[in-house]
Enzyme design. Structure first.
Site, PDB file in Angstrom:
ATOM      1  N   ASP A   1     -34.047 -70.990  30.784  1.00 39.14           N
ATOM      2  CA  ASP A   1     -34.809 -72.053  31.652  1.00 39.14           C
ATOM      3  C   ASP A   1     -33.743 -73.185  31.869  1.00 39.14           C
ATOM      4  OD1 ASP A   1     -36.917 -70.265  32.180  1.00 39.14           O
ATOM      5  OD2 ASP A   1     -37.986 -71.305  30.420  1.00 39.14           O
TER       6      ASP A   1
ATOM      7  N   HIS B   1     -30.244 -67.400  34.536  1.00 39.56           N
ATOM      8  CA  HIS B   1     -31.641 -68.167  34.759  1.00 39.56           C
ATOM      9  C   HIS B   1     -32.737 -67.151  34.536  1.00 39.56           C
ATOM     10  CE1 HIS B   1     -34.281 -71.384  35.518  1.00 39.56           C
ATOM     11  NE2 HIS B   1     -33.903 -71.694  36.706  1.00 39.56           N
TER      12      HIS B   1
END
Length: 517
Positions: A492, A488
């Site tokens: 995204d 992450h």
């Protein structure tokens, strides 16, 4: 005629190294492939062999010097211009080139019975691998062996290596018993090719097997310059550091480990006293079995934990209707196998679908390097494979340029060699994305763990018939859950979901792959 000795390729993203140790000095006679010096980078230690036989001439880069890739280290005057070979004794641990041109020939001598004694040495283990564990001896002392017959199997933290007999004869001595840790170029055994060969007493093998750990105390070993500098800066006593370099020499990494261990020593002390865990009762102890983890399993555990500690890992899920892929495969699998000699499986469809999705969401195919994001304009696909020794991930390079047949052939070949323990380290490095198929073991859903430094891994699962609503009607469809674990920090949620949706769309309508949609 002089031959130049230059800095070899040091590895991806490594541009310079420090000359740690010279094992030879100007004027020494050297054999081809005999180790001349050792270079130290911020990642690995690299030994530099002699490219030819002859006499070491000028040393251009002294110990402690920093050199770049392909920089000149020294020169070697070849044998034809170096005078008689007998001017200096030949290094007994060197690998020589035989008249047939074969590299890594064994070191030979004469045993007490008058036969030719041939040393069995640890073969080249690969870049950054400095030691191995003797896992199995296929022969015992006194056995007759043929040239190239397998003597033993070594296990490193990445691959298994079989060691063949360098000559025909009788195995007279085993220096490194099963379970012993041996260094690269270490001695494993002795074969006598003479008619009077006799087995050496077994009691002599025990101290020899531990010679690697005792080498530091038995001789004057020069520690790496960077290690000495760091010890001086941090005030670390050399006696408190365990050296992992050649002959027990202390490397920079050893000092760093000692420093890290020192900061946690107080916290670790109680745990050390309580380990190993004691069984609750004597009856339980009699029924338990304690087995040391293999180096491969230790490395798997270490890398998976590092992945969790480093990456901001998250997993997103979706499901795919496998009806169209299964129908296409059923229709063409016989023609496919007849023409290409490969079985048409599901992996080529998933690989193609992932390559298609990675073009649209390139951050899933990228990696973090410091404060930079490195985007890959190619796909080197890692295909996770379970083996009796543990999970390995062979890499199929430039898979985005391959056809279905080429992908299936490559997967079959890599998978077989992985199960046989024949993969080299180079074949498991450089991957940009990974696919793991837990469905072959019956897994219905799972969260795969990232294979660092990659930023994405796709988990496939079991195909199971489930009732689905299709055009307002309930139909039974072969469904599979998909899981994408991603980092992450650079991927995204939108990108991860988009990637998985593109994979789903390509599999539910394989014609999209042909039309690049």
């Amino acid at each position: 005629m002089s031959t130049e000795v230059r800095v070899p390729t040091l590895g991806e993203s490594v541009t310079e190294a420090t000359v740690a140790t010279w094992f030879k000095k100007p004027g020494d006679t050297v054999a081809v492939d005999e180790m001349l010096c050792e270079l130290e980078t911020d990642k690995v230690t690299v030994e530099v062999p002699s490219p030819v036989s002859g006499v070491l001439g000028e040393i251009v880069a002294a110990e402690g010097d920093t050199v770049g890739v392909d920089a000149l280290l020294a020169t070697v005057a070849e044998e034809g211009n170096a005078g008689p070979e007998e001017t200096k004794p030949r290094h007994t641990g060197a690998a020589e080139r035989t008249e047939e041109g074969r590299d890594d020939a064994p070191v030979s001598g004469v045993d007490d019975a008058g036969g030719a004694a041939v040393d069995v040495m640890v073969p080249t283990l690969g870049e950054s691998v400095t030691e191995a564990t003797v896992s199995t001896w296929f022969k015992k002392v006194g056995d007759t062996v043929a040239q190239d017959e397998m003597l033993c199997e070594l296990e490193t933290d990445k691959v298994s290596v079989e060691v063949p007999a360098p000559a025909s004869g009788t195995l007279t001595e085993i220096v490194a018993e099963e379970g012993a840790t041996v260094e690269a170029s270490g001695k494993l055994a002795v074969i006598s090719s003479g008619s009077g060969a006799t087995a050496a007493p077994k009691t002599e093998t025990a101290p020899a097997a531990n010679s690697g750990s005792d080498a530091k105390t038995g001789g004057d070993v020069e520690d790496a310059p960077s290690a000495k500098k760091l010890m001086a800066e941090k005030g670390v006593d050399a006696s408190a550091v365990t050296g992992t370099g050649r002959d027990g020499r202390i490397m920079k990494e050893d000092v760093q480990k000692a420093l890290a261990a020192g900061t946690t020593a107080a916290a670790a002390a109680p745990a050390a006293k309580s380990a190993p865990r004691a069984p609750s009762t004597a009856e339980d102890a009699a029924r338990e079995e304690r087995v040391k983890m293999t180096k491969l399993r230790q490395t798997i555990a270490k890398r998976l934990k590092e992945s969790q500690n480093t990456a901001a890992m998250l997993t997103t899920y979706n499901e795919v209707d496998m009806t169209e892929v299964m129908a296409l495969r059923k229709e063409y699998k016989e023609l496919f196998e007849k023409k290409h000699g490969a079985r048409l499986g599901f992996m080529s469809f998933f690989t193609k679908a992932c390559c298609h999705a990675l073009k649209e969401v390139p951050e899933v195919n990228a990696e973090i390097d410091g404060t930079d994001v490195v985007y890959k304009n190619f796909v080197h696909m890692g295909i996770a494979a379970g083996t009796p020794q543990g999970l390995v991930v062979p890499v199929i390079r430039d898979v985005d340029q391959m056809s279905f047949a080429e992908i299936e052939l490559a997967i079959a070949e890599k998978g077989k060699r992985a199960r046989d323990g024949k993969l080299s380290m180079a074949e498991m490095q450089g991957g940009t994305f990974t696919i793991s198929n837990g469905g072959v073991y019956g897994s219905l859903m799972s969260s795969p763990i990232l294979n660092p430094p990659q930023s994405g891994i796709l988990g496939m699962h079991k195909i199971q018939d489930r009732p689905m609503v299709v055009n307002g009607e309930i139909k039974i469809r072969p469904m599979m859950y998909l899981a994408l674990s991603y980092d992450h920090r650079i991927v995204d949620g939108k990108g991860a979901v988009t990637f998985l949706v593109r994979v789903k769309e390509a599999l539910e309508d394989p014609r999209r792959l042909l039309m690049d949609l």
